[in-house]
Scaffold this motif. Structure first.
Motif, PDB file in Angstrom:
ATOM      1  N   SER A 212      17.225 -13.126  71.095  1.00 23.39           N
ATOM      2  CA  SER A 212      17.017 -12.154  70.011  1.00 23.39           C
ATOM      3  C   SER A 212      17.223 -10.716  70.474  1.00 23.39           C
ATOM      4  O   SER A 212      17.308  -9.799  69.666  1.00 23.39           O
ATOM      5  CB  SER A 212      15.612 -12.314  69.412  1.00 23.39           C
ATOM      6  OG  SER A 212      14.619 -12.010  70.382  1.00 23.39           O
TER       7      SER A 212
ATOM      8  N   PHE B 178      21.275  -2.469  58.816  1.00 20.52           N
ATOM      9  CA  PHE B 178      20.269  -3.421  58.331  1.00 20.52           C
ATOM     10  C   PHE B 178      20.134  -4.607  59.292  1.00 20.52           C
ATOM     11  O   PHE B 178      19.031  -5.032  59.625  1.00 20.52           O
ATOM     12  CB  PHE B 178      20.654  -3.922  56.931  1.00 20.52           C
ATOM     13  CG  PHE B 178      19.736  -5.005  56.419  1.00 20.52           C
ATOM     14  CD1 PHE B 178      18.488  -4.688  55.893  1.00 20.52           C
ATOM     15  CD2 PHE B 178      20.119  -6.353  56.500  1.00 20.52           C
ATOM     16  CE1 PHE B 178      17.632  -5.688  55.439  1.00 20.52           C
ATOM     17  CE2 PHE B 178      19.269  -7.353  56.042  1.00 20.52           C
ATOM     18  CZ  PHE B 178      18.012  -7.026  55.519  1.00 20.52           C
ATOM     19  N   ALA B 179      21.284  -5.142  59.744  1.00 24.88           N
ATOM     20  CA  ALA B 179      21.259  -6.284  60.663  1.00 24.88           C
ATOM     21  C   ALA B 179      20.614  -5.901  61.980  1.00 24.88           C
ATOM     22  O   ALA B 179      19.859  -6.683  62.575  1.00 24.88           O
ATOM     23  CB  ALA B 179      22.681  -6.794  60.897  1.00 24.88           C
TER      24      ALA B 179
ATOM     25  N   ALA C 223      18.301  -3.534  62.423  1.00 26.65           N
ATOM     26  CA  ALA C 223      16.856  -3.398  62.185  1.00 26.65           C
ATOM     27  C   ALA C 223      16.193  -4.767  62.076  1.00 26.65           C
ATOM     28  O   ALA C 223      15.134  -5.009  62.663  1.00 26.65           O
ATOM     29  CB  ALA C 223      16.610  -2.589  60.917  1.00 26.65           C
ATOM     30  N   ALA C 224      16.845  -5.688  61.334  1.00 22.05           N
ATOM     31  CA  ALA C 224      16.285  -7.031  61.150  1.00 22.05           C
ATOM     32  C   ALA C 224      16.170  -7.769  62.476  1.00 22.05           C
ATOM     33  O   ALA C 224      15.147  -8.408  62.764  1.00 22.05           O
ATOM     34  CB  ALA C 224      17.149  -7.825  60.172  1.00 22.05           C
ATOM     35  N   GLN C 225      17.220  -7.667  63.318  1.00 23.51           N
ATOM     36  CA  GLN C 225      17.172  -8.375  64.599  1.00 23.51           C
ATOM     37  C   GLN C 225      16.156  -7.737  65.543  1.00 23.51           C
ATOM     38  O   GLN C 225      15.494  -8.438  66.312  1.00 23.51           O
ATOM     39  CB  GLN C 225      18.552  -8.395  65.261  1.00 23.51           C
ATOM     40  CG  GLN C 225      18.545  -9.130  66.596  1.00 23.51           C
ATOM     41  CD  GLN C 225      19.855  -9.804  66.909  1.00 23.51           C
ATOM     42  OE1 GLN C 225      20.637 -10.100  66.027  1.00 23.51           O
ATOM     43  NE2 GLN C 225      20.093 -10.064  68.185  1.00 23.51           N
TER      44      GLN C 225
ATOM     45  N   ILE D 260      13.359  -6.221  64.674  1.00 22.29           N
ATOM     46  CA  ILE D 260      12.040  -6.652  64.222  1.00 22.29           C
ATOM     47  C   ILE D 260      11.789  -8.105  64.632  1.00 22.29           C
ATOM     48  O   ILE D 260      10.693  -8.461  65.076  1.00 22.29           O
ATOM     49  CB  ILE D 260      11.900  -6.481  62.690  1.00 22.29           C
ATOM     50  CG1 ILE D 260      11.878  -4.982  62.332  1.00 22.29           C
ATOM     51  CG2 ILE D 260      10.642  -7.181  62.166  1.00 22.29           C
ATOM     52  CD1 ILE D 260      12.015  -4.696  60.855  1.00 22.29           C
ATOM     53  N   PHE D 261      12.831  -8.940  64.512  1.00 28.30           N
ATOM     54  CA  PHE D 261      12.708 -10.346  64.932  1.00 28.30           C
ATOM     55  C   PHE D 261      12.438 -10.434  66.429  1.00 28.30           C
ATOM     56  O   PHE D 261      11.623 -11.245  66.880  1.00 28.30           O
ATOM     57  CB  PHE D 261      13.983 -11.114  64.581  1.00 28.30           C
ATOM     58  CG  PHE D 261      13.948 -12.553  65.020  1.00 28.30           C
ATOM     59  CD1 PHE D 261      13.200 -13.489  64.322  1.00 28.30           C
ATOM     60  CD2 PHE D 261      14.645 -12.972  66.152  1.00 28.30           C
ATOM     61  CE1 PHE D 261      13.151 -14.828  64.730  1.00 28.30           C
ATOM     62  CE2 PHE D 261      14.607 -14.301  66.566  1.00 28.30           C
ATOM     63  CZ  PHE D 261      13.861 -15.224  65.855  1.00 28.30           C
TER      64      PHE D 261
ATOM     65  N   SER E 270       8.881  -9.348  67.073  1.00 27.04           N
ATOM     66  CA  SER E 270       7.969 -10.376  66.548  1.00 27.04           C
ATOM     67  C   SER E 270       7.914 -11.578  67.472  1.00 27.04           C
ATOM     68  O   SER E 270       6.835 -12.114  67.764  1.00 27.04           O
ATOM     69  CB  SER E 270       8.407 -10.812  65.145  1.00 27.04           C
ATOM     70  OG  SER E 270       8.362  -9.731  64.237  1.00 27.04           O
TER      71      SER E 270
ATOM     72  N   THR F 168       6.759  -4.709  61.708  1.00 19.78           N
ATOM     73  CA  THR F 168       7.760  -4.206  60.754  1.00 19.78           C
ATOM     74  C   THR F 168       7.388  -2.807  60.286  1.00 19.78           C
ATOM     75  O   THR F 168       8.229  -1.897  60.248  1.00 19.78           O
ATOM     76  CB  THR F 168       7.869  -5.151  59.545  1.00 19.78           C
ATOM     77  OG1 THR F 168       8.203  -6.467  59.999  1.00 19.78           O
ATOM     78  CG2 THR F 168       8.929  -4.669  58.575  1.00 19.78           C
TER      79      THR F 168
END
Length: 503
Positions: free
Chosen positions: A269, A279-280, A282-284, A286-287, A290, A495
């Motif tokens: 990750s 966006f991708a 930021a999403a990765q 956060i993943f 997490s 997040t």
């Protein structure tokens, strides 16, 4: 209903945090009228001979709101080269400070703009970096905050041990202590903590420090946890040789593979090679955060539960017990106790004999366990017969032969004791079980509202790791809703922090 008093340590914690907050606020108000902007332009050990071709300049857009007092360069103890711009508030309002400089390595002048706001108190707030003068001690205040909380948590953990309050909350407490302690130690051992120049510390930087605590924890625990995973797999191989292959004998492999899978997910990750949109990204990110914190959570729970389980077996039960519950387990084909069950019976017998010898006080036995489909008698009956063989009078045995699991062992035994004595609050109760099972016995007794002390019977060393893992999985499953909610809380918090820092 009796009101619970707030314990002195929590009063101390609240008072300390209020004093710490008040001190920081006072310092912020006192120093808030003078603000130092810090601009990093190089690192000493990389850009040692770097020079300006155009000297740094700083100009305020409105000298009636904020005036520039001085500008100079400094290299902090960590080698970071910084342009420092000293400013002072004049009147309430908003303005900007424009900073320009050119280095030998640049063909163009670097121009930076910092938007500042002066509040009615004369306090300068940097809208560009989300910083203010008192942030120079922000990292130290943050550490004091966590140290105070951790000290109080350690005191609570010690109290739980002294009171034999071995429970799920104790395991969680131990996990939080472990995470906080390692985070504090890694921060205090970082040169950056002691050497960073105050002018470059901001609110987002402090929050990023919190956000990155999971990575610091993983970096310290990676090798020990991988060794633990390998040891669990080896212990299962030994167990297969001794006891034969059975699915429930492979739980060490399951946990070991789960841990290794966690590290693989964290590693994968963190790969951003094929990310092409904001966006991708930021999403990765956060993943990635997490997955790191969820792995930390799993590690902390595993290590803390193991420690609590060990502590539960080492607890010295006082010689004032009125009833001893003996938790049942499978029988031999002829209805006699297996070595595991015999160990539990013997531990209860040895304790009761020792108690009577030292205090003259007898305890009643409560053998607890129903009859399985493959058993010729109930586990309680098998234990009763063995106790009689050992010379225990029938009148000192209260048989509970309806339970089919540990929860029912505790619940039905509690009812049997209540029926015998009338008021369970006025008696002292112990339970005897195998060492790997003691901690879970405590948690289930608490669940049915019964205060107990655990007597630990020994088992074969090669059997312990897998058996403990089985108990750990059972504990996790019992509290699955709490774990799910906490996992969702972790993801939501990370997040929120990420969005606040970077957006």
């Amino acid at each position: 209903m009796k009101k619970k008093k707030i314990k002195p340590r929590f009063i101390f914690l609240i008072a300390s945090l209020l004093i710490l907050s008040a001190g920081f606020l006072s310092y912020a108000l006192i120093t808030g009228g003078n603000y130092q902007i810090g601009v990093v332009y190089g690192i000493d050990y990389i850009d040692k001979d770097i020079e300006f071709t155009e000297q740094p300049k700083a100009v305020s857009s409105d000298e009636n709101i904020v005036k520039v007092k001085s500008i100079y360069t400094v290299t902090d103890y960590s080698g970071v080269q910084i342009i420092c711009v000293e400013t002072q508030s004049v009147n309430q309002g908003k303005c900007s400070v424009d900073i320009g400089y050119r280095l030998q390595t640049n063909t163009q002048t670097v121009n930076l703009k910092y938007d500042l706001e002066v509040l009615p108190t004369g306090f300068i707030y940097d809208l560009t970096t989300d910083s203010f003068s008192a942030m120079k001690i922000g990292i130290h205040v943050e550490m004091l905050f966590f140290i105070l909380i951790t000290v109080v948590l350690v005191m609570s953990f010690i109290e739980k041990f002294k009171n034999a309050d071995f429970s799920y909350s104790m395991a969680v407490l131990g996990g939080v202590i472990l995470f906080n302690a390692l985070s504090i130690l890694t921060t205090l051992s970082e040169p950056w903590f002691w050497q960073v120049h105050g002018s470059i510390i901001s609110v987002p930087l402090l929050l990023s420090h919190v956000l990155n605590s999971g990575f610091r924890f993983i970096s310290i625990t990676t090798i020990p946890v991988i060794l633990l995973a390998a040891a669990l797999c080896v212990s299962n191989i030994i167990l297969f040789k001794k006891e034969g292959f059975k699915p429930h004998n492979a739980l060490g492999f399951f946990i070991g593979i789960t841990i290794l899978a966690g590290f693989i997910v964290v590693e994968l990750s963190g790969n951003y090679e094929n990310i092409h949109s904001e966006f991708a990204f930021a999403a990765q990110t956060i993943f990635n955060y997490s997955s790191v914190f969820l792995l930390c959570y799993f590690e902390c729970m595993l290590i803390s539960t193991a420690f609590c389980a060990l502590a539960a077996t080492k607890y010295k039960v006082p010689s004032n017990i009125d009833y001893i519950i003996i938790l049942g387990c499978s029988l031999m084909g002829d209805g006699t106790p297996t070595p595991h069950l015999m160990g539990r019976i013997q531990r209860a017998y040895d304790f009761e004999t020792g108690q009577y010898g030292s205090t003259g006080k007898h305890a009643k036995y409560v053998p607890s366990g129903g009859q399985g489909s493959d058993e010729v008698v109930s586990e309680a009956e098998s234990m009763r017969r063995k106790l009689v063989e050992l010379g225990i009078d029938e009148g000192m045995i209260i048989k509970e032969d309806k339970s089919v699991n540990t929860f029912q062992n505790m619940l039905f035994s509690k009812r049997a004791i209540e029926k015998d004595c009338g008021n369970i609050d006025g008696v002292n109760i112990a339970f005897s079980t195998t060492n790997y099972h003691v901690f879970r016995g405590y948690t289930l007794a608490k669940k049915v509202g019964m205060k107990v002390k655990g007597l630990s019977a020994k088992t074969k060393l090669y059997f312990f790791p897998n058996a403990f893992i089985r108990e750990f999985i059972g504990l996790i499953w019992e509290q699955k809703l709490r774990h799910l909610l906490f996992a969702l809380f972790i993801v939501a918090s990370l997040t929120t922090l990420y969005l606040f820092i970077f957006y």
